[in-house]
Design a protein around this motif. Structure first.
Motif, PDB file in Angstrom:
ATOM      1  N   SER A  47       0.859  -1.177   0.000  1.00  0.00           N
ATOM      2  CA  SER A  47       0.000   0.000   0.000  1.00  0.00           C
ATOM      3  C   SER A  47       0.897   1.229   0.000  1.00  0.00           C
ATOM      4  CB  SER A  47      -0.924   0.000   1.228  1.00  0.00           C
ATOM      5  OG  SER A  47      -1.726   1.169   1.257  1.00  0.00           O
ATOM      6  N   CYS A  48       1.051   1.818  -1.181  1.00  0.00           N
ATOM      7  CA  CYS A  48       1.983   2.938  -1.329  1.00  0.00           C
ATOM      8  C   CYS A  48       1.443   4.186  -0.631  1.00  0.00           C
ATOM      9  CB  CYS A  48       2.220   3.227  -2.799  1.00  0.00           C
ATOM     10  SG  CYS A  48       2.995   1.864  -3.691  1.00  0.00           S
ATOM     11  N   MET A  49       2.375   4.986  -0.122  1.00  0.00           N
ATOM     12  CA  MET A  49       2.046   6.234   0.556  1.00  0.00           C
ATOM     13  C   MET A  49       2.678   7.408  -0.177  1.00  0.00           C
ATOM     14  SD  MET A  49       2.437   5.331   4.611  1.00  0.00           S
ATOM     15  CE  MET A  49       4.191   4.981   4.488  1.00  0.00           C
ATOM     16  N   LYS A  50       2.022   8.561  -0.086  1.00  0.00           N
ATOM     17  CA  LYS A  50       2.623   9.789  -0.580  1.00  0.00           C
ATOM     18  C   LYS A  50       3.655  10.291   0.423  1.00  0.00           C
ATOM     19  CE  LYS A  50      -1.578  11.173  -3.043  1.00  0.00           C
ATOM     20  NZ  LYS A  50      -2.622  12.213  -3.204  1.00  0.00           N
ATOM     21  N   VAL A  59      -1.462   0.353  11.116  1.00  0.00           N
ATOM     22  CA  VAL A  59      -1.881  -0.888  11.750  1.00  0.00           C
ATOM     23  C   VAL A  59      -2.257  -1.865  10.641  1.00  0.00           C
ATOM     24  CG1 VAL A  59      -3.516  -2.009  13.302  1.00  0.00           C
ATOM     25  CG2 VAL A  59      -2.731   0.317  13.781  1.00  0.00           C
ATOM     26  N   VAL A  60      -1.703  -3.074  10.708  1.00  0.00           N
ATOM     27  CA  VAL A  60      -1.951  -4.095   9.683  1.00  0.00           C
ATOM     28  C   VAL A  60      -2.618  -5.298  10.334  1.00  0.00           C
ATOM     29  CG1 VAL A  60      -0.938  -5.543   7.894  1.00  0.00           C
ATOM     30  CG2 VAL A  60       0.095  -3.328   8.431  1.00  0.00           C
ATOM     31  N   GLU A  61      -3.697  -5.754   9.726  1.00  0.00           N
ATOM     32  CA  GLU A  61      -4.414  -6.934  10.219  1.00  0.00           C
ATOM     33  C   GLU A  61      -4.590  -7.920   9.067  1.00  0.00           C
ATOM     34  OE1 GLU A  61      -7.484  -5.500  13.591  1.00  0.00           O
ATOM     35  OE2 GLU A  61      -7.769  -4.515  11.660  1.00  0.00           O
ATOM     36  N   TRP A  62      -4.251  -9.171   9.358  1.00  0.00           N
ATOM     37  CA  TRP A  62      -4.411 -10.239   8.367  1.00  0.00           C
ATOM     38  C   TRP A  62      -5.505 -11.201   8.832  1.00  0.00           C
ATOM     39  CZ3 TRP A  62      -2.305 -11.188   3.599  1.00  0.00           C
ATOM     40  CH2 TRP A  62      -1.253 -10.351   3.194  1.00  0.00           C
ATOM     41  N   PHE A  63      -6.369 -11.576   7.876  1.00  0.00           N
ATOM     42  CA  PHE A  63      -7.451 -12.515   8.147  1.00  0.00           C
ATOM     43  C   PHE A  63      -7.374 -13.668   7.148  1.00  0.00           C
ATOM     44  CE2 PHE A  63      -8.838  -8.445   9.732  1.00  0.00           C
ATOM     45  CZ  PHE A  63      -9.497  -8.739  10.923  1.00  0.00           C
ATOM     46  N   TYR A  64      -7.898 -14.813   7.592  1.00  0.00           N
ATOM     47  CA  TYR A  64      -7.962 -15.996   6.727  1.00  0.00           C
ATOM     48  C   TYR A  64      -9.380 -16.533   6.724  1.00  0.00           C
ATOM     49  CZ  TYR A  64      -7.645 -20.896   5.329  1.00  0.00           C
ATOM     50  OH  TYR A  64      -7.858 -22.105   4.731  1.00  0.00           O
ATOM     51  N   ARG A  65      -9.863 -16.869   5.514  1.00  0.00           N
ATOM     52  CA  ARG A  65     -11.194 -17.459   5.385  1.00  0.00           C
ATOM     53  C   ARG A  65     -11.107 -18.702   4.526  1.00  0.00           C
ATOM     54  NH1 ARG A  65     -13.856 -13.508   3.134  1.00  0.00           N
ATOM     55  NH2 ARG A  65     -14.273 -14.275   1.039  1.00  0.00           N
ATOM     56  N   LYS A  76      -1.435  -9.627  13.342  1.00  0.00           N
ATOM     57  CA  LYS A  76      -1.616  -8.183  13.496  1.00  0.00           C
ATOM     58  C   LYS A  76      -0.272  -7.528  13.778  1.00  0.00           C
ATOM     59  CE  LYS A  76      -4.307  -4.717  16.049  1.00  0.00           C
ATOM     60  NZ  LYS A  76      -5.339  -4.503  17.113  1.00  0.00           N
ATOM     61  N   TYR A  77      -0.071  -6.379  13.145  1.00  0.00           N
ATOM     62  CA  TYR A  77       1.151  -5.609  13.362  1.00  0.00           C
ATOM     63  C   TYR A  77       0.755  -4.184  13.744  1.00  0.00           C
ATOM     64  CZ  TYR A  77       5.882  -3.808  12.706  1.00  0.00           C
ATOM     65  OH  TYR A  77       7.110  -3.228  12.914  1.00  0.00           O
ATOM     66  N   GLU A  78       1.039  -3.825  14.988  1.00  0.00           N
ATOM     67  CA  GLU A  78       0.795  -2.477  15.488  1.00  0.00           C
ATOM     68  C   GLU A  78       1.962  -2.110  16.408  1.00  0.00           C
ATOM     69  OE1 GLU A  78      -2.766   0.189  17.587  1.00  0.00           O
ATOM     70  OE2 GLU A  78      -2.880  -2.008  17.528  1.00  0.00           O
ATOM     71  N   LYS A  79       3.030  -1.649  15.755  1.00  0.00           N
ATOM     72  CA  LYS A  79       4.296  -1.345  16.426  1.00  0.00           C
ATOM     73  C   LYS A  79       4.993  -2.605  16.926  1.00  0.00           C
ATOM     74  CE  LYS A  79       3.041   3.344  17.845  1.00  0.00           C
ATOM     75  NZ  LYS A  79       2.917   4.290  18.987  1.00  0.00           N
ATOM     76  N   LYS A  80       4.235  -3.657  17.143  1.00  0.00           N
ATOM     77  CA  LYS A  80       4.798  -4.954  17.494  1.00  0.00           C
ATOM     78  C   LYS A  80       3.929  -6.054  16.898  1.00  0.00           C
ATOM     79  CE  LYS A  80       2.490  -5.295  21.987  1.00  0.00           C
ATOM     80  NZ  LYS A  80       2.681  -5.504  23.449  1.00  0.00           N
ATOM     81  N   ILE A  81       4.473  -7.230  16.845  1.00  0.00           N
ATOM     82  CA  ILE A  81       3.802  -8.352  16.185  1.00  0.00           C
ATOM     83  C   ILE A  81       2.896  -9.078  17.176  1.00  0.00           C
ATOM     84  CG2 ILE A  81       4.169 -10.578  15.067  1.00  0.00           C
ATOM     85  CD1 ILE A  81       6.812  -9.460  14.009  1.00  0.00           C
ATOM     86  N   HIS A  82       1.696  -9.398  16.714  1.00  0.00           N
ATOM     87  CA  HIS A  82       0.773 -10.210  17.503  1.00  0.00           C
ATOM     88  C   HIS A  82       0.202 -11.295  16.595  1.00  0.00           C
ATOM     89  CE1 HIS A  82      -2.126 -11.434  20.508  1.00  0.00           C
ATOM     90  NE2 HIS A  82      -3.100 -11.275  19.614  1.00  0.00           N
ATOM     91  N   LYS A  98      10.372  -1.296   6.397  1.00  0.00           N
ATOM     92  CA  LYS A  98      10.418  -0.365   7.529  1.00  0.00           C
ATOM     93  C   LYS A  98       9.489   0.829   7.340  1.00  0.00           C
ATOM     94  CE  LYS A  98      15.145  -1.516   8.929  1.00  0.00           C
ATOM     95  NZ  LYS A  98      16.519  -0.994   9.160  1.00  0.00           N
ATOM     96  N   ASP A  99       9.290   1.251   6.098  1.00  0.00           N
ATOM     97  CA  ASP A  99       8.411   2.405   5.854  1.00  0.00           C
ATOM     98  C   ASP A  99       6.933   2.024   5.837  1.00  0.00           C
ATOM     99  OD1 ASP A  99       8.258   1.003   3.511  1.00  0.00           O
ATOM    100  OD2 ASP A  99       9.053   2.590   2.231  1.00  0.00           O
ATOM    101  N   MET A 100       6.636   0.748   6.080  1.00  0.00           N
ATOM    102  CA  MET A 100       5.257   0.247   6.183  1.00  0.00           C
ATOM    103  C   MET A 100       4.464   0.437   4.885  1.00  0.00           C
ATOM    104  SD  MET A 100       5.220  -1.120   9.092  1.00  0.00           S
ATOM    105  CE  MET A 100       3.486  -1.502   9.274  1.00  0.00           C
ATOM    106  N   GLN A 101       5.158   0.447   3.767  1.00  0.00           N
ATOM    107  CA  GLN A 101       4.451   0.410   2.488  1.00  0.00           C
ATOM    108  C   GLN A 101       4.265  -1.032   2.023  1.00  0.00           C
ATOM    109  OE1 GLN A 101       5.053   4.064  -0.198  1.00  0.00           O
ATOM    110  NE2 GLN A 101       7.148   3.575   0.436  1.00  0.00           N
ATOM    111  N   ASP A 102       5.229  -1.859   2.324  1.00  0.00           N
ATOM    112  CA  ASP A 102       5.106  -3.297   2.100  1.00  0.00           C
ATOM    113  C   ASP A 102       4.791  -3.942   3.447  1.00  0.00           C
ATOM    114  OD1 ASP A 102       5.272  -5.952   1.484  1.00  0.00           O
ATOM    115  OD2 ASP A 102       7.300  -5.881   0.671  1.00  0.00           O
TER     116      ASP A 102
END
Length: 215
Positions: A47-50, A59-65, A76-82, A98-102
Motif C-alpha cells: 500500500s503505497c504512501m505519498k 496498523v496491519v491486520e491479516w485474516f484468513y477465510r 496483526k502488526y501495530e508497532k509490534k507483532i501479535h 520499515k516504511d510500512m508500504q510493504d
C-alpha cells in the motif's frame, strides 16, 4: 539558435533524472496466488504512501477465510507483532518494509489446508497538526496450494525453442563438415591428378619444362 533546442533537451533529461533520484519508487503489484505444498509462500500486500503520509501510524491486520467459512484473524502488526491462535500458529513471519508500504507476511511450510482467501487490512492515522484522519484499504488474495509445481507455459516454450535451436545447429554443423570434406577431397584429387600427369611426362620433356634463369 541551433543550440537552444539542445539546451532544452539536456535540461529536460537532467530534470527527469533528478526527479527519479528524489522520489521513492513504490509499485502496488498483486500477490502470487499459487503455492506448492511444503514451501514458503509470501503473501504480498503493498500500500503505497505519498511523501506527506510517511509520518502516519500504520496498523496491519491479516485474516484468513477457508472455502465456505468465515474470516478469522491470524496476524496483526501495530508497532509490534501479535499472532492469533490458529492453524498458522508458529508458521507466520513478518516480511514487510520499515516504511510500512510493504506489509506482507510469509506462511512457512504451507499445507493443502492453507488454501483459501487471505485479507490484508491496512489502517493509517495521519499525524497532522489540526486533525488526525484515518485511511483504510484492503487486499484480497485467493491462495491455492498444490502438491507439485505445475510446469510453466513460458518454460515449456523456452525448452522447445532450445531443442529446435540445438537441432538446427547440429544440422548446420553436419552440412559444414560434409562441405569441408568434399572440398578437401576435391583438392586432394586435383593434387593427385597433377602429380600423375607430371610423372607421365618423359624425362627429356621435364628438363624442357624448367624455367630458364636469366643472367
Amino acid at each position: 539558435m541551433a543550440a537552444l533546442p539542445r539546451l532544452v533537451c539536456a535540461s529536460s533529461v537532467v530534470l527527469v533524472v533528478w526527479a527519479g533520484f528524489c522520489s521513492a519508487v513504490c509499485v502496488e503489484v498483486p500477490s502470487e496466488t499459487e503455492a506448492v505444498q511444503g514451501t514458503h509462500m509470501k503473501l504480498l500486500c503493498i500500500s503505497c504512501m505519498k511523501r506527506e503520509e510517511v509520518t502516519a501510524s500504520t496498523v496491519v491486520e491479516w485474516f484468513y477465510r477457508p472455502e465456505g467459512g468465515k474470516d478469522e484473524p491470524i496476524y496483526k502488526y501495530e508497532k509490534k507483532i501479535h499472532e492469533f491462535p490458529s492453524r498458522f500458529s508458529g508458521r507466520l513471519q513478518w516480511n514487510g518494509s520499515k516504511d510500512m508500504q510493504d506489509v506482507s507476511i510469509t506462511v512457512l511450510n504451507v499445507t493443502l489446508n492453507d488454501s483459501g482467501i487471505y485479507t490484508c487490512n491496512i489502517t493509517r492515522e495521519f499525524e497532522f497538526e489540526i486533525h488526525r484522519p484515518l485511511f483504510t484499504s484492503s487486499r484480497l488474495i485467493h491462495l491455492t496450494v498444490v502438491e507439485e509445481a505445475g510446469e510453466d507455459f513460458t518454460s515449456v516454450i523456452s525448452e522447445i525453442m532450445m531443442y529446435i535451436l540445438l537441432v538446427f545447429l547440429t544440422l548446420w554443423l553436419l552440412i559444414e563438415m560434409v562441405y569441408c570434406y568434399r572440398k578437401v577431397s576435391k583438392a586432394e584429387e586435383a593434387a593427385q591428378e597433377n602429380a600423375t600427369d607430371y610423372l607421365a611426362i618423359p624425362s627429356e620433356n621435364k628438363e624442357n619444362c624448367a624455367v630458364p634463369v636469366e643472367e
